[in-house]
Design a protein around this motif. Structure first.
Motif, PDB file in Angstrom:
ATOM      1  N   PRO A  98       0.727  -1.059  -0.017  1.00 42.19           N
ATOM      2  CA  PRO A  98       0.042   0.052   0.034  1.00 42.19           C
ATOM      3  C   PRO A  98       0.802   1.261  -0.101  1.00 42.19           C
ATOM      4  O   PRO A  98       1.658   1.362   0.894  1.00 42.19           O
ATOM      5  CB  PRO A  98      -0.792  -0.256   1.420  1.00 42.19           C
ATOM      6  N   MET A  99       0.273   2.318  -0.835  1.00 41.36           N
ATOM      7  CA  MET A  99       1.509   3.492  -1.050  1.00 41.36           C
ATOM      8  C   MET A  99       0.842   4.528   0.000  1.00 41.36           C
ATOM      9  O   MET A  99       1.544   5.367   0.538  1.00 41.36           O
ATOM     10  CB  MET A  99       1.083   4.166  -2.288  1.00 41.36           C
ATOM     11  N   HIS A 100      -0.539   4.516   0.357  1.00 39.86           N
ATOM     12  CA  HIS A 100      -1.298   5.609   1.397  1.00 39.86           C
ATOM     13  C   HIS A 100      -2.036   4.903   2.086  1.00 39.86           C
ATOM     14  O   HIS A 100      -2.607   3.818   1.833  1.00 39.86           O
ATOM     15  CB  HIS A 100      -1.896   6.542   0.355  1.00 39.86           C
ATOM     16  N   THR A 101      -2.103   5.315   3.350  1.00 38.21           N
ATOM     17  CA  THR A 101      -3.115   5.159   4.300  1.00 38.21           C
ATOM     18  C   THR A 101      -3.682   6.500   4.707  1.00 38.21           C
ATOM     19  O   THR A 101      -3.635   7.423   4.334  1.00 38.21           O
ATOM     20  CB  THR A 101      -2.354   4.487   5.703  1.00 38.21           C
ATOM     21  N   LEU A 102      -4.583   6.278   5.582  1.00 36.68           N
ATOM     22  CA  LEU A 102      -5.558   7.528   6.018  1.00 36.68           C
ATOM     23  C   LEU A 102      -4.582   8.387   6.791  1.00 36.68           C
ATOM     24  O   LEU A 102      -5.030   9.489   6.763  1.00 36.68           O
ATOM     25  CB  LEU A 102      -6.652   6.852   7.086  1.00 36.68           C
ATOM     26  N   THR A 103      -3.567   8.017   7.393  1.00 37.72           N
ATOM     27  CA  THR A 103      -2.700   8.965   8.214  1.00 37.72           C
ATOM     28  C   THR A 103      -1.492   9.074   7.402  1.00 37.72           C
ATOM     29  O   THR A 103      -0.612  10.122   7.984  1.00 37.72           O
ATOM     30  CB  THR A 103      -2.266   7.767   9.615  1.00 37.72           C
ATOM     31  N   GLY A 104      -1.113   8.715   6.245  1.00 37.70           N
ATOM     32  CA  GLY A 104      -0.001   9.258   5.599  1.00 37.70           C
ATOM     33  C   GLY A 104       0.696   8.094   4.594  1.00 37.70           C
ATOM     34  O   GLY A 104      -0.140   7.247   4.027  1.00 37.70           O
ATOM     35  N   PRO A 105       1.807   8.289   4.232  1.00 36.83           N
ATOM     36  CA  PRO A 105       2.457   7.181   3.402  1.00 36.83           C
ATOM     37  C   PRO A 105       2.547   5.945   4.124  1.00 36.83           C
ATOM     38  O   PRO A 105       2.506   5.676   5.362  1.00 36.83           O
ATOM     39  CB  PRO A 105       3.848   7.805   3.250  1.00 36.83           C
ATOM     40  N   GLY A 106       2.143   4.883   3.095  1.00 36.38           N
ATOM     41  CA  GLY A 106       2.392   3.572   3.724  1.00 36.38           C
ATOM     42  C   GLY A 106       3.599   2.588   3.431  1.00 36.38           C
ATOM     43  O   GLY A 106       4.750   3.430   3.078  1.00 36.38           O
ATOM     44  N   PRO A 107       3.702   1.488   3.660  1.00 37.96           N
ATOM     45  CA  PRO A 107       4.989   0.800   3.424  1.00 37.96           C
ATOM     46  C   PRO A 107       5.488   0.662   2.243  1.00 37.96           C
ATOM     47  O   PRO A 107       6.537   0.279   1.905  1.00 37.96           O
ATOM     48  CB  PRO A 107       4.529  -0.548   4.175  1.00 37.96           C
ATOM     49  N   GLY A 108       4.569   0.779   1.056  1.00 37.34           N
ATOM     50  CA  GLY A 108       5.222   0.881  -0.448  1.00 37.34           C
ATOM     51  C   GLY A 108       5.853   2.311  -0.720  1.00 37.34           C
ATOM     52  O   GLY A 108       6.366   2.064  -1.822  1.00 37.34           O
ATOM     53  N   PHE A 109       5.902   3.274   0.257  1.00 36.80           N
ATOM     54  CA  PHE A 109       6.350   4.467  -0.423  1.00 36.80           C
ATOM     55  C   PHE A 109       7.739   4.468  -0.706  1.00 36.80           C
ATOM     56  O   PHE A 109       8.216   4.883  -1.814  1.00 36.80           O
ATOM     57  CB  PHE A 109       5.950   5.478   0.658  1.00 36.80           C
TER      58      PHE A 109
END
Length: 144
Positions: free
Chosen positions: A25-36
């Motif tokens: 995942p690139m984005h989550t509701l709180t900011g960048p995800g682990p794929g960023f």
């Protein structure tokens, strides 16, 4: 010719790494995800590989990697792809622990030192991302 072959090999590896990183995942509701970060690394690798393929002049003897360095480069690429593959399955802590241990072994660190540093860096980076930066990192499907 050797430079173009090396560039094409890096391009293929970069594409494989990019495709694998896209599954995170690139984005989550709180900011960048682990794929960023892995996608950023893949894009830098792809741009560098395309530049080498396009320029493609003959390689001088100092441009060719020695055998030991080629092995380390290949292991690094395999480890990066493995990191992206195992991150959603084994979680951040386990995956980063193995990744750091392998990378430190590639530069000649002893097993004891590599494992100690890997544990500290996995725990420290997990704390930094989750607690300080509020980036949710996966626990892993195998641990759910």
């Amino acid at each position: 010719m050797q430079r173009r072959i090396l560039g094409l090999a890096c391009l293929i590896a970069g594409l494989g790494y990019f495709v694998t990183a896209l599954r995170l995942p690139m984005h989550t509701l709180t900011g960048p995800g682990p794929g960023f970060f892995p996608i950023g690394v893949a894009l830098v690798l792809l741009v560098a590989a395309v530049t080498v393929v396009i320029r493609g002049e003959a390689a001088s003897p100092r441009d060719v990697l020695p055998v030991g360095a080629k092995r380390r480069v290949a292991m690094t690429l395999v480890a990066l792809v493995g990191f992206c593959f195992f991150l959603p399955r084994a979680g951040y802590l386990g995956t980063s622990l193995v990744f750091m241990t392998v990378m430190l072994q590639q530069v000649g660190t002893s097993w004891q030192a590599a494992l100690s540093i890997a544990v500290a860096s996995a725990a420290g980076s997990y704390y930094l991302f989750v607690s300080v930066l509020s980036v949710p990192l996966p626990w892993g499907a195998w641990l759910d």
